[in-house]
Design an enzyme around this catalytic site. Structure first.
Site, PDB file in Angstrom:
ATOM      1  N   GLU A 287       0.813  -1.218   0.000  1.00  0.00           N
ATOM      2  CA  GLU A 287       0.000   0.000   0.000  1.00  0.00           C
ATOM      3  C   GLU A 287       0.845   1.266   0.000  1.00  0.00           C
ATOM      4  O   GLU A 287       0.493   2.277  -0.620  1.00  0.00           O
ATOM      5  CB  GLU A 287      -0.923   0.036   1.239  1.00  0.00           C
ATOM      6  N   ASP A 329      19.169  19.544 -29.522  1.00  0.00           N
ATOM      7  CA  ASP A 329      19.234  20.666 -30.443  1.00  0.00           C
ATOM      8  C   ASP A 329      20.601  21.332 -30.245  1.00  0.00           C
ATOM      9  O   ASP A 329      21.236  21.149 -29.203  1.00  0.00           O
ATOM     10  CB  ASP A 329      18.091  21.628 -30.111  1.00  0.00           C
ATOM     11  N   GLU A 712       5.362 -10.214   6.357  1.00  0.00           N
ATOM     12  CA  GLU A 712       3.973 -10.266   6.823  1.00  0.00           C
ATOM     13  C   GLU A 712       3.293 -11.563   6.377  1.00  0.00           C
ATOM     14  O   GLU A 712       2.559 -12.199   7.152  1.00  0.00           O
ATOM     15  CB  GLU A 712       3.213  -9.040   6.300  1.00  0.00           C
TER      16      GLU A 712
END
Length: 921
Positions: A287, A329, A712
């Protein structure tokens, strides 16, 4: 029958086709009718997102969508705790991304150029001033020096008219314009009887017939081409999406397993099991990762802003670090777009001129580094005065419209005025001390100009022009000692050789000469530009910016190839490239626009990939787009720089479009993701370094983040095993998993952004975007580390309950004891994660190295996270919501011992990895 281009028609034919009259112009009634038919003269840039829409777009991220869905389901099943935390995380992520992009747009708005909204036209036979938005094809426009051109025009009259066209063509020198009909089809750069929207008048005046306005102008067509180019995902966005998909699949599998386990192993009701599965599967999604990534990028963008690089799109910050090709450029990026005198040659002595640009700060130094005596210094002074008095340009001070010193008039004359200022001459005293009596302006046939002035009581004609022309009109010369001598064949050859030497180096070469004349009623070419005394030469160039050479060297060392794409001449581009060491060891490959059209894609990609540096000159916007598109097809990461309208399509097509904040057109800024506020190539290379640092730190963040997710998951799997063997309840709850991500690890992972780089960050090859940030080896490492981390937490949970002497099969899950036990798991995983963050900082190096205390913000984040965690654990009214229990000193001792054991195991793993790596080498 195909319509004949306007530049191939006579002015009478063009007037007839557009039903206009050179003397009378259009009637006001006809203008109204034409505006109704074709619209106003405006270039319709893509409308910027309104704030609300820009904010809503932040929720498009796949992880955000999944978290919103999970949060909504949790709330639907009345699990308000989990649902509200998930939605809060999504909101925080979105706010971070929105704030950065909104701030960037505000900065870009401040950088926008002010344009002259008024144009002088002839309507109903009268000269009048109108809003440039009301111009229509057929309008007769009065053109004066300094005007901004706001519509495409066919030149009807030209009085020494020269136009700065670099924003459209890339051409650095002003172009002479006339009303003559052209006989052959030619590119824009060769259309000498046309002037285009977005250009400015350098010198002279004239009349123009409007032939195209708004989106039908060349400016508008290029703007439309840039908007048609679809926006693609950055490599980082691709990678995050890839990780998100794999993580979501894993979380769905975990959710399904937890649903079955809840019903059949934990004896939950179906609704309880569904809520449990939603909470745990949502918890398996990282999350905090979007917030950590967005914050890392936002902080990187902030650092870049301090270095003058304004980031409009967050993901482009990291993409810079993967750059393999810079397509730059030339004019205004590599060079300063300020013509500068670099060399002076007076017969007998050459001088180097230091200092670039129109500010006029610098020195004039003999190229032999010897001091010059008073006589030679007097001759040098007289030489510079000659050029000074034969020039009309003025240097303007920086103001709201011009961020730097700028020239009013011919840029070449601006370079001479800046040279005079370096020598101590005052521009404001030029006409006061030595007033001009007469002037014979420059024209392309004579290739010279003359100013007749009263100089110290004498009438002198000061002339400047092309070297060979002035030499041809000279009969004598003045050497460095101030002696005037006859121009014999030997000295003529020496002068011609010096002119050739400078010209071969792509310098613009001018000669100075003077002639003392009698006071006359009429000063003409015949009586002033003859029998001249030749004084010497100056060599002028739009020089490279200071520091560009070092930046090019740094880019080469970082294994980045540099391609210069310019509308300028091949010789000029090559000369600048040699000055900046564009190719260090190999020959520069140079190709023109015409040659590019004859080169197929296979040969072109071989040229690009097999040469250290490539120059493309005289190219069109479509050709730039082709080059960038081809590199992307072959999986190169392309950064494109540009300032003009002609650069916009390629800027939009590139992985990272980088426009110029000072001289850049609005179309170029709109098409880019990053704006260089100082227009400097050096800033670009610094930004690439920053991008590499950010990616390296983001990779640590992602690895550390997923390690805790595996930790976890391990705790949940061990809980299932514990439930099956001993009847134990879960050792970690869904809300606690979310709080690990939201409170415990998010700040330290964000603080990793501030980790200092390794010394070889700009010596490594760019990362391969085809390779994922997490390869098989890293995933295995994450899984192994996660197993030890999760085991650390669960073992603490198990030991605490064992010591407490409770009956495992009959634990009250609403009791203070159980909440303290799960809090031990929570704190154990969290402390292990803090060790893990430290362990990830320097790869396989030991954690105890010189970098251990270097990132002060990281240590402050640990402290802040610890305070937040302690508040959540010990605040009584929060405990029912978070399911936390107050921890005793004994519990903290257990947590610290187990997390330290985790660190020591990881250190042992690193030791083995270092030994194996050494053995392989």
């Amino acid at each position: 029958m195909e319509k004949k281009p306007y530049y191939l028609q006579t002015k009478e034919e063009v007037l007839a086709e557009l039903n206009s009259n050179e003397k009378i112009g259009l009637t006001n009634e006809e203008v109204k009718n034409r505006i109704k038919k074709i619209g106003r003269n405006v270039v319709a840039l893509k409308e910027k997102n309104k704030a609300l829409i820009a904010f809503i777009k932040q929720f498009k991220d796949i992880l955000a969508i999944v978290l919103i869905a999970a949060g909504a389901l949790a709330i639907g099943f009345k699990d308000y705790q989990t649902g509200s935390v998930l939605l809060l995380i999504v909101l925080i992520n979105s706010i971070i991304g929105f704030i950065q992009e909104f701030q960037a747009e505000k900065i870009i708005s401040k950088l926008s150029k002010l344009i002259n909204p008024k144009t002088r036209v002839i309507r109903d036979g009268k000269e009048t001033e109108v809003d440039s938005g009301d111009l229509v094809p057929g309008d007769i426009v009065i053109i004066n020096e300094g005007d901004s051109i706001t519509a495409d025009m066919r030149v009807l009259q030209s009085n020494k008219l020269q136009v700065n066209s670099f924003s459209i063509t890339g051409e650095s020198n002003p172009q002479h314009k006339n009303a003559n009909q052209l006989k052959e089809i030619t590119e824009i750069t060769g259309q000498t009887n046309m002037i285009f929207t977005g250009t400015t008048v350098a010198i002279g005046n004239g009349k123009g017939l409007v032939i195209a306005t708004g989106m039908n102008s060349e400016f508008g067509k290029i703007a439309a081409l840039s908007q048609e180019t679809k926006e693609e995902l950055s490599p980082l966005q691709d990678e995050i999406n890839n990780l998100a998909k794999r993580t979501i699949l894993l979380s769905m599998m975990v959710g399904a397993a937890m649903l079955i386990a809840g019903i059949y192993m934990m004896n939950m009701s179906t609704i309880e099991a569904v809520m449990f599965a939603i909470g745990l599967s949502a918890s398996m999604v990282p999350e905090g990762l979007p917030a950590e990534v967005n914050t890392s990028l936002a902080l990187g963008a902030k650092r870049l802003a301090r270095q003058k690089a304004i980031v409009k799109k967050l993901s482009s910050v990291e993409t810079l670090g993967a750059t393999t090709f810079i397509c730059s450029d030339k004019t205004g990026t590599i060079t300063k777009n300020e013509m500068t005198v670099e060399k002076i040659w007076i017969p007998g002595q050459e001088f180097d001129v230091k200092g670039i640009g129109y500010e006029g700060i610098g020195k004039i130094i003999p190229n032999d580094n010897k001091n010059i005596d008073e006589k030679k210094n007097t001759t040098l002074h007289e030489f510079i005065e000659c050029g000074f008095y034969s020039s009309n340009a003025k240097i303007g001070l920086p103001d709201e419209t011009h961020p730097t010193f700028y020239v009013l008039g011919d840029p070449t004359e601006g370079a001479i005025i800046a040279l005079a200022k370096k020598h101590g001459l005052d521009m404001n005293e030029r006409d006061e001390k030595h007033p001009e009596i007469s002037e014979i302006p420059f024209d392309s046939d004579r290739k010279m100009m003359t100013s007749v002035r009263n100089y110290k009581g004498e009438i002198l004609a000061f002339s400047k022009g092309a070297g060979d022309v002035v030499l041809e009109r000279s009969i004598k010369f003045q050497d460095i000692d101030g002696q005037i001598k006859e121009l014999n064949n030997e000295i003529r050859k020496e002068i011609k050789d010096k002119i050739k030497e400078y010209s071969d180096s792509a310098y613009r070469v001018l000669a100075f000469a003077y002639h003392q004349i009698e006071k006359l009623n009429d000063y003409t070419t015949e009586n002033t530009e003859k029998d001249l005394i030749f004084m010497g030469l100056i060599a002028i160039m739009d020089p490279p910016r200071e520091g560009v050479t070092e930046a090019i060297d740094a880019a080469h060392e970082a294994h980045i190839k540099i391609v210069i794409i310019t509308g300028d001449a091949q010789e000029t581009a090559m000369a600048i490239s040699n000055k900046i060491h564009l190719a260090q060891n190999k020959k520069i490959y140079s190709i023109t626009g015409k040659e590019l059209d004859q080169t197929d894609d296979n040969n072109l990609i071989n040229i690009l990939q097999n040469n250290e540096s490539v120059i493309f000159s005289r190219v069109s916007p479509e050709q730039k787009l082709r080059i960038v598109g081809l590199l992307k097809i072959y999986k190169e990461v392309v950064a494109v720089t540009g300032d003009g309208v002609n650069d916009a399509p390629a800027l939009k097509k590139a992985h990272i479009g980088i426009s110029m904040g000072q001289i850049g057109t609005e179309v170029a800024k709109e098409a880019s993701q990053i704006v260089l506020a100082d227009d400097s190539f050096i800033t670009l290379v610094s930004a690439i370094k920053e991008g590499r640092i950010i990616y390296a730190n983001l990779k640590k963040t992602i690895i550390a983040c997923f390690t805790s997710n595996f930790g976890e998951l391990t705790a949940i799997i061990l809980s299932l095993i514990g439930a099956g063997i001993w009847g134990l309840p879960f050792g970690l709850l869904a809300i606690q998993i979310l709080l690990i991500d939201l409170l415990g690890e998010i700040l330290p992972l964000m603080a990793l952004t501030f980790d200092s780089p390794t010394t070889d960050v700009m010596k490594k090859k760019p990362r391969d975007i085809k390779k994922h940030v997490l390869n098989v080896k890293q995933i295995l490492d994450i899984a192994l580390s996660g197993v030890f981390m999760g085991a650390t937490g669960y073992i603490g949970f198990f030991i605490f309950l064992k010591i407490s002497g409770v009956d495992f099969a009959n634990i009250d899950t609403e009791s203070t004891l159980y909440h303290e036990a799960t809090t031990i798991t929570y704190a154990g995983i969290l402390c292990s994660q803090w060790w893990n963050v430290q362990l990830r900082r320097r790869g396989n190096e030991t954690i105890f190295n010189k970098y251990f205390f270097t990132n002060k913000k990281l240590w402050l984040s640990y402290l802040a996270s610890l305070i937040l965690v302690l508040i959540v654990i010990y605040t009584p009214f929060l405990q029912p919501y978070t399911k936390m229990g107050s921890l005793s000193a004994l519990s903290w001792g257990l947590i610290i011992a187990l997390s330290t054991a985790f660190m020591l195991i990881m250190e042992f793993k690193k030791l083995l990895q270092r030994k194996f790596a050494k053995a392989d080498n």
